[in-house]
Design a protein around this motif. Sequence first.
Motif, PDB file in Angstrom:
ATOM      1  N   LEU A 241       0.831  -1.208   0.000  1.00 45.14           N
ATOM      2  CA  LEU A 241       0.000   0.000   0.000  1.00 45.14           C
ATOM      3  C   LEU A 241       0.866   1.258   0.000  1.00 45.14           C
ATOM      4  CD1 LEU A 241      -2.811  -1.186   2.418  1.00 45.14           C
ATOM      5  CD2 LEU A 241      -3.078  -0.687  -0.027  1.00 45.14           C
ATOM      6  N   LEU A 242       2.000   1.213   0.686  1.00 46.46           N
ATOM      7  CA  LEU A 242       2.932   2.339   0.621  1.00 46.46           C
ATOM      8  C   LEU A 242       3.446   2.532  -0.807  1.00 46.46           C
ATOM      9  CD1 LEU A 242       4.994   1.715   3.876  1.00 46.46           C
ATOM     10  CD2 LEU A 242       3.588   3.726   3.408  1.00 46.46           C
ATOM     11  N   GLN A 243       3.760   1.452  -1.468  1.00 44.67           N
ATOM     12  CA  GLN A 243       4.251   1.558  -2.842  1.00 44.67           C
ATOM     13  C   GLN A 243       3.158   2.035  -3.800  1.00 44.67           C
ATOM     14  OE1 GLN A 243       7.097  -1.809  -3.928  1.00 44.67           O
ATOM     15  NE2 GLN A 243       6.318  -2.519  -1.953  1.00 44.67           N
TER      16      GLN A 243
ATOM     17  N   LEU B 223       1.494   9.471  -5.736  1.00 41.53           N
ATOM     18  CA  LEU B 223       1.962  10.806  -5.360  1.00 41.53           C
ATOM     19  C   LEU B 223       3.217  11.235  -6.114  1.00 41.53           C
ATOM     20  CD1 LEU B 223       1.495  10.605  -1.471  1.00 41.53           C
ATOM     21  CD2 LEU B 223      -0.034  11.664  -3.141  1.00 41.53           C
ATOM     22  N   TYR B 224       4.047  10.279  -6.494  1.00 42.07           N
ATOM     23  CA  TYR B 224       5.322  10.592  -7.159  1.00 42.07           C
ATOM     24  C   TYR B 224       5.493   9.698  -8.393  1.00 42.07           C
ATOM     25  CZ  TYR B 224       6.238  12.957  -2.730  1.00 42.07           C
ATOM     26  OH  TYR B 224       6.149  13.774  -1.623  1.00 42.07           O
ATOM     27  N   PRO B 225       4.647   9.876  -9.409  1.00 39.59           N
ATOM     28  CA  PRO B 225       4.661   8.973 -10.571  1.00 39.59           C
ATOM     29  C   PRO B 225       5.926   9.058 -11.412  1.00 39.59           C
ATOM     30  CG  PRO B 225       3.181  10.836 -10.941  1.00 39.59           C
ATOM     31  CD  PRO B 225       3.575  10.889  -9.504  1.00 39.59           C
ATOM     32  N   ALA B 226       6.697  10.122 -11.249  1.00 38.84           N
ATOM     33  CA  ALA B 226       7.957  10.207 -11.988  1.00 38.84           C
ATOM     34  C   ALA B 226       9.029   9.289 -11.399  1.00 38.84           C
ATOM     35  CB  ALA B 226       8.466  11.650 -11.995  1.00 38.84           C
ATOM     36  N   ILE B 227       8.819   8.818 -10.177  1.00 35.43           N
ATOM     37  CA  ILE B 227       9.805   7.970  -9.500  1.00 35.43           C
ATOM     38  C   ILE B 227       9.299   6.542  -9.353  1.00 35.43           C
ATOM     39  CG2 ILE B 227      11.220   7.694  -7.415  1.00 35.43           C
ATOM     40  CD1 ILE B 227      10.865  10.694  -6.915  1.00 35.43           C
ATOM     41  N   PHE B 228       8.005   6.399  -8.997  1.00 34.07           N
ATOM     42  CA  PHE B 228       7.438   5.080  -8.720  1.00 34.07           C
ATOM     43  C   PHE B 228       6.283   4.801  -9.690  1.00 34.07           C
ATOM     44  CE2 PHE B 228       9.057   6.908  -4.768  1.00 34.07           C
ATOM     45  CZ  PHE B 228       9.964   5.934  -4.385  1.00 34.07           C
ATOM     46  N   THR B 229       6.086   3.542 -10.007  1.00 35.88           N
ATOM     47  CA  THR B 229       5.079   3.166 -10.996  1.00 35.88           C
ATOM     48  C   THR B 229       4.210   2.013 -10.500  1.00 35.88           C
ATOM     49  OG1 THR B 229       6.615   1.611 -12.051  1.00 35.88           O
ATOM     50  CG2 THR B 229       6.586   3.877 -12.896  1.00 35.88           C
ATOM     51  N   ASN B 230       3.199   1.701 -11.310  1.00 36.56           N
ATOM     52  CA  ASN B 230       2.338   0.528 -11.111  1.00 36.56           C
ATOM     53  C   ASN B 230       1.550   0.592  -9.812  1.00 36.56           C
ATOM     54  OD1 ASN B 230       1.157  -1.922 -11.826  1.00 36.56           O
ATOM     55  ND2 ASN B 230       2.796  -3.144 -10.919  1.00 36.56           N
ATOM     56  N   GLY B 231       0.896   1.713  -9.583  1.00 32.77           N
ATOM     57  CA  GLY B 231       0.090   1.861  -8.379  1.00 32.77           C
ATOM     58  C   GLY B 231      -0.980   0.802  -8.256  1.00 32.77           C
ATOM     59  N   ILE B 232      -1.690   0.528  -9.340  1.00 26.69           N
ATOM     60  CA  ILE B 232      -2.767  -0.461  -9.267  1.00 26.69           C
ATOM     61  C   ILE B 232      -2.213  -1.853  -8.996  1.00 26.69           C
ATOM     62  CG2 ILE B 232      -2.812  -0.843 -11.774  1.00 26.69           C
ATOM     63  CD1 ILE B 232      -5.863  -1.239 -11.480  1.00 26.69           C
ATOM     64  N   GLY B 233      -1.037  -2.154  -9.538  1.00 27.27           N
ATOM     65  CA  GLY B 233      -0.441  -3.458  -9.275  1.00 27.27           C
ATOM     66  C   GLY B 233      -0.101  -3.643  -7.811  1.00 27.27           C
TER      67      GLY B 233
END
Length: 522
Positions: free
Chosen positions: A377-379, A385-395
């Motif tokens: 859930l943190l990921q 919040l920071y899509p330029a650094i982290f991806t695949n929120g739904i995953g």
Amino acid sequence: MKKYIFIAIAALSVASCKLDDNISQNDPGVEQVTPDLYLSAAQTSNYNVEVGDIFELSNVWMNNWSGNIYYFASPYSAEYQLQVTSAFARGNNFWNNSYTAMARYAAIYNNSQVDKYPHHAAIAKILMANSMQYIVDFYGDAPFSEAFKREANLTPKYDKGEDIYRNLVVMINEATQSIDNATPLFPVGTEDEVFAGDMEEWKKLANTIKLRILLRQSKVTDPTIKTFVQAQLQTLQGADFVSETMGDATINPGYNNSNATQQNPLIRNYASLNFDQSAENLNGYRAIDLSSHFAGLLNGTNAKTTGTTDARRGIMYRAVNGTLRGIVQGEGQVAGATEASFSRMAWKFREINTQGTAFVENSGIDGTIMSVAESELLQAEAAELYPAIFTNGIGHYNNAIRASFRFFAVPATVINPDPAGAYITSLSTKPYGWNGADGHIAAIQYQRMVALHYIKPQETYVNYLKTGYPITPLALTATQPNKPWRLVYPAREYNTNSANVPNVTQADVFVKNQFTPFWNRN
């Protein structure tokens, strides 16, 4: 219980203290106790705090739990009424017990022999960050840089919350660098009750805690803090976190039912029977019922989850006539109802064997320091919040739900071979689903509420204060217009450290001002 615990407790009875304890430095042998003998007791005492007063308080304030008014006269009256003062027992216990536990971590990384035990020090710094974050989250400014010095400083200054947060990130960085670069004369072994000395696992947990600390600051507008957060988030791009491959980060120093102090404290505090399995737990299990609000969400009768029945519900709570029924917080007795009319905790708190003939004795279960669900859930939040650094929120969101279904051992059936997948699909377009009207953060927060309320409900409550989700009603007897943004410092601090403790009143707790934790002032 392992030998290290007994050795460490003996040492720590003189080596650690609350901020204002007056413990003699003339006790023999304190400074000669090596970090390996501190570690087990430090870890276990810290876990005791995590599942104590702040755990129960957070479940009540999130409106997950209600008091059993059919046996007790006025359960949770102070919590319902929001009587948050310097005399508030739950807050005082959390503060005092947290500092006692954290002093043991400081005793490890400040030990005179620490150069021989750099990985023990790294673990202590990681877990110090894990605990100290919540002191800032619930109190704002707090003693840190001058804390844990025993008689050398019984009146430590209060550091700004933002400075503490920054220092916690620095401590985690130091810890991971030490894991990578230091060669200990004495490596960590089985005295480590979490990973038994597997330092690669400690790095994953450190990354996950660091991510949580940084994400908490996402609303802060101060440019210096924003720059620091962004730079530190960049260091986590592509990092390894707690995951399903690794499994939940758990603790078990040899929990058993030989006496109350040997039990997993989660079971000791909330299970249906006391350690000897004959006396009913009146202060925990019988005092707690499911709330009507939470029951509606799990049943799929609340507008936010309409039509989606959560398959975890019957494992988490005892059904009444095939459904969950909860008590409205602050409501009086309902005519014709009895204790048996409402749902109580199930899962490990009152588990019946597969034959249906006896209760399962769960005193020895693992405690959970960081669940895979919390990490995922943190990921998911990081990707939002920071899509330029982290991806695949739904995953990550879907992974969190699957991890929670695994944690609660939701069984597959012929009719429903993939209960987690079916739940994800059904909830998807509801307001609290990933594609729902309330948005992705609301969906993440709702899953925090469900997945973590038996593991770490304080994480849900703090994020509720930050996001406003899930929408959580006040008790009918509440005397304030909203939930508290923080707690008031204990009366003991005002009595013994009056020159340093900020003068926070009950009125300050319910408005945003200079006393609100720094990450939530706007």
